[in-house]
Design an enzyme around this catalytic site. Structure first.
Site, PDB file in Angstrom:
ATOM      1  N   THR A  86      56.287 -17.893  69.986  1.00  0.00           N
ATOM      2  CA  THR A  86      55.276 -18.092  68.946  1.00  0.00           C
ATOM      3  C   THR A  86      54.973 -19.564  68.638  1.00  0.00           C
ATOM      4  OG1 THR A  86      55.745 -15.975  67.943  1.00  0.00           O
ATOM      5  CG2 THR A  86      54.777 -17.629  66.498  1.00  0.00           C
ATOM      6  N   LYS A 168      54.045 -15.853  59.083  1.00  0.00           N
ATOM      7  CA  LYS A 168      55.108 -16.716  59.624  1.00  0.00           C
ATOM      8  C   LYS A 168      54.801 -18.176  59.302  1.00  0.00           C
ATOM      9  CE  LYS A 168      55.977 -13.922  63.790  1.00  0.00           C
ATOM     10  NZ  LYS A 168      56.004 -13.911  65.263  1.00  0.00           N
ATOM     11  N   ASP A 169      55.809 -18.916  58.856  1.00  0.00           N
ATOM     12  CA  ASP A 169      55.606 -20.340  58.566  1.00  0.00           C
ATOM     13  C   ASP A 169      55.073 -21.081  59.795  1.00  0.00           C
ATOM     14  OD1 ASP A 169      58.085 -20.422  60.050  1.00  0.00           O
ATOM     15  OD2 ASP A 169      59.188 -20.220  58.170  1.00  0.00           O
ATOM     16  N   ARG A 170      55.711 -20.867  60.967  1.00  0.00           N
ATOM     17  CA  ARG A 170      55.307 -21.626  62.150  1.00  0.00           C
ATOM     18  C   ARG A 170      53.886 -21.310  62.603  1.00  0.00           C
ATOM     19  NH1 ARG A 170      59.030 -17.732  63.376  1.00  0.00           N
ATOM     20  NH2 ARG A 170      58.724 -16.359  65.183  1.00  0.00           N
ATOM     21  N   ASP A 358      49.301 -15.880  71.052  1.00  0.00           N
ATOM     22  CA  ASP A 358      50.280 -16.945  71.268  1.00  0.00           C
ATOM     23  C   ASP A 358      51.210 -16.648  72.447  1.00  0.00           C
ATOM     24  OD1 ASP A 358      51.417 -14.834  69.891  1.00  0.00           O
ATOM     25  OD2 ASP A 358      52.706 -16.102  68.648  1.00  0.00           O
ATOM     26  N   HIS A 359      51.117 -15.423  73.008  1.00  0.00           N
ATOM     27  CA  HIS A 359      51.878 -14.952  74.168  1.00  0.00           C
ATOM     28  C   HIS A 359      51.619 -13.463  74.269  1.00  0.00           C
ATOM     29  CE1 HIS A 359      54.527 -13.239  71.197  1.00  0.00           C
ATOM     30  NE2 HIS A 359      54.565 -14.422  70.615  1.00  0.00           N
ATOM     31  N   HIS A 497      59.400 -11.310  74.628  1.00  0.00           N
ATOM     32  CA  HIS A 497      58.508 -12.121  75.461  1.00  0.00           C
ATOM     33  C   HIS A 497      59.177 -13.457  75.686  1.00  0.00           C
ATOM     34  CE1 HIS A 497      57.547 -13.977  71.596  1.00  0.00           C
ATOM     35  NE2 HIS A 497      57.487 -12.747  71.126  1.00  0.00           N
TER      36      HIS A 497
HETATM   37 ZN    ZN Z   1      54.392 -14.816  68.674  1.00  0.00          ZN
HETATM   38 ZN    ZN Z   2      57.551 -12.315  69.141  1.00  0.00          ZN
END
Ligand code: ZN
Ligand code: ZN
Length: 556
Positions: A86, A168-170, A358-359, A497
């Site tokens: 992520t 999510k913070d990131r 993001d993936h 992932h």
């Molecule tokens: Zn992700």
């Molecule tokens: Zn994930």
């Protein structure tokens, strides 16, 4: 002979014609140069390319289908590095470059600069705003290169507004870059949107965020059980009786008792694993557009929106679960709501939207194994101890020589090795030999060797682009295509992932709105091409570490 009067009349007529001819061209030119009022960058966490089409017939007309119908699809968009997680994913989209340059090598790693394990955005020099404890102690300081959102703000002395929103913070922090106006993420304990003092001086949330939190939407969403939108027997896109999933609360299938989970856990964390996490994200994003007056003036604003529930569901239930499908069908409703609101507020031609991931996500290895595939789970979480005992047995001295094994990398404790009189390269060789003998391991090599392996070595370009000289481990290993490393969320059920293989790297990329033609292309596109394409569209500088190139097809 023509009279002078006639000649003058002719000249005036000619002049008017030229003027009339020139006018449309001039006005068209100037409107082309008028920037969009708002850019909405949408990241759907863990969205594989095939989800666009596998669920297509069940989507409504106003969400994914609308983006495909009225926008432009880069059908062959891929991540060009590993590990596909992520934080690196969000960073690559917005910096136009890879972990080797932007420094975001994973979500978590052993940080030689800190001398300890780090979570990507942790920053103990800032304080939580709107919550308690460390939940808000995050900033983008770890990100080494600029983002397209930074460049937009740098282009006009910060007149463009930039906002990051994600559970999510990131997923909120990395896209919004180093100098956004605001950045918010979700606190499970309070069920509130929060931020940190990196983004504001005050220890109080902005009033509009306080009002939004006071509406207690998470309580409303968790007041009833999660039931599927469609009857399960009308969803052949997902596997019937799929058992490779984890329990959520006490339930191992629909309906999921959300009120019970809220009561027993005493926090709102479970909302992340349901479509309502994305619904709450959409609610908050629409409120941010309104309250922060995004798109209100002539300077382009940028809303970085990232939907996390697709990833939590994917990890928990797997890529063939009805729960995962239901999450996408309801995200589709959220997208329709978002797009129609943008339409009404600004008009389609004044807003630029892009949607990507993001993936991707893997087939559950246990499922493939049961289908006779050569699949399995590599117990990376047990490796730190294992490698320490390998070195201890070879050098006949116990010790803690390995800092960490994660992200298919090994960080050696150089100090302990040197105190024990063991050469770091010898220890690395022992570890490489051991790893190569393990089931599922394709190859193992040192960081230095990774830099000189020939270009023909499988996925070596992707491996190198994921390594940073000051941050990455001393030994790197890769796995077979149907094998995956375990982590704290994944062992046998659900999925994960991180690999350089297609299921983790092939993702959607849709463009819609301002200056975007209708169509699709199968030309290869890299995830790092998004930021320089945005820069070209806006006629501003690309982020300072950009290695991607402009996708020419998406510009009218
Ligand atoms: Zn992700
Ligand atoms: Zn994930």
């Amino acid at each position: 002979m023509l009279s002078l009067k006639y000649l003058i009349l002719m000249r005036i007529a000619l002049f008017l014609l030229v003027l009339l001819g020139a006018l449309p061209a001039f006005s068209q030119h100037s409107s082309d140069r008028r920037p969009p009022k708002l850019i909405v960058g949408i990241v759907v966490d863990q969205m594989r390319y095939d989800y666009l089409y596998r669920y297509y017939d069940k989507y409504g007309e106003g969400g994914f289908k609308r983006l495909l119908r009225e926008g432009f699809s880069c059908e062959n968009t891929r991540f060009n590095y590993m590990p596909t997680y992520t934080a690196p994913g969000h960073a690559a989209i917005y910096t136009g470059t890879t972990p080797s340059i932007n420094g975001i090598i994973s979500n978590e790693w052993w940080d030689p600069e800190w001398g300890k394990h780090r979570y990507v955005t942790t920053d103990t020099t800032v304080q939580t705003v709107g919550g308690e404890g460390t939940v808000g102690q995050h900033s983008p300081r770890v990100l080494l290169s600029s983002t397209i959102t930074d460049e937009l703000r740098l282009s006009n002395d910060g007149r463009s507004k930039v906002v990051g929103i994600c559970l999510k913070d990131r997923g909120s922090i990395l896209p919004a870059g180093h100098m956004p106006n605001a950045c918010f993420w979700f606190d499970d304990k309070g069920g509130n949107w929060i931020t940190s003092t990196y983004y504001q001086d005050s220890l109080q949330l902005p009033d509009w965020v306080k009002f939004f939190n006071a509406r207690r939407l998470p309580d409303q969403y968790m007041a009833q059980p999660w039931t599927p939108k469609l009857p399960l027997d009308s969803m052949p896109e997902s596997f019937k009786g799929w058992s490779y999933k984890k329990q959520l609360g006490k339930n191992s299938g629909f309906p999921y008792d959300l009120p019970g989970m809220l009561k027993s856990s005493g926090n709102y964390g479970a909302i992340r694993y349901t479509p309502y996490g994305n619904r709450l994200t959409t609610d908050f994003a629409l409120e941010a557009i309104e309250s922060m007056q995004l798109g209100a003036d002539s300077y382009t604003d940028f809303l970085c929106l990232s939907y996390s529930s697709t990833d939590y569901c994917g990890h928990h239930f797997g890529v063939h679960a009805a729960e995962t499908q239901d999450t996408y069908l309801r995200l589709d409703e959220d997208l329709a709501r978002l797009l129609s609101t943008l339409d009404k507020k600004f008009g389609k031609n004044n807003v630029l939207v892009f949607l990507t991931a993001d993936h991707g996500g893997a087939e559950t290895p246990q499922h493939l194994h049961d289908l006779q595939f050569p699949a399995g789970v590599f117990r990376e979480s047990a490796m730190e101890q294992r490698l320490d005992s390998v070195l201890a047995s070879v050098y006949i001295q116990p010790g803690k020589f390995v800092h960490e094994v994660s992200n298919q990398q090994v960080w050696l404790d150089q100090e302990s090795l040197s105190n024990a009189g063991i050469a770091s390269s010898d220890a690395a060789d022992m570890i490489i030999e051991y790893l190569k003998a393990q089931p599922g391991v394709y190859d193992a090599f040192s960081y230095d060797y990774a830099q000189i392996l020939p270009a023909e070595f499988p996925f070596i370009a992707e491996i190198r682009r994921g390594l940073h000289p000051r941050r990455s481990g001393d030994v790197i290993f890769t796995l077979d295509p149907a094998w995956h490393a375990d982590d704290k969320f994944f062992l046998t059920a659900g999925t994960t992932h991180g690999s350089p293989f297609a299921y983790d790297t092939h993702i959607p990329l849709l463009w819609y709105g301002w200056r975007v033609p209708q169509g699709e292309s199968h030309a290869p596109v890299s995830i790092t091409d998004i930021a320089p394409t945005l820069a070209a569209m806006l006629r501003i500088m690309e982020p300072n570490g950009t290695t991607g190139t402009v996708i020419r097809e998406v510009m009218k």
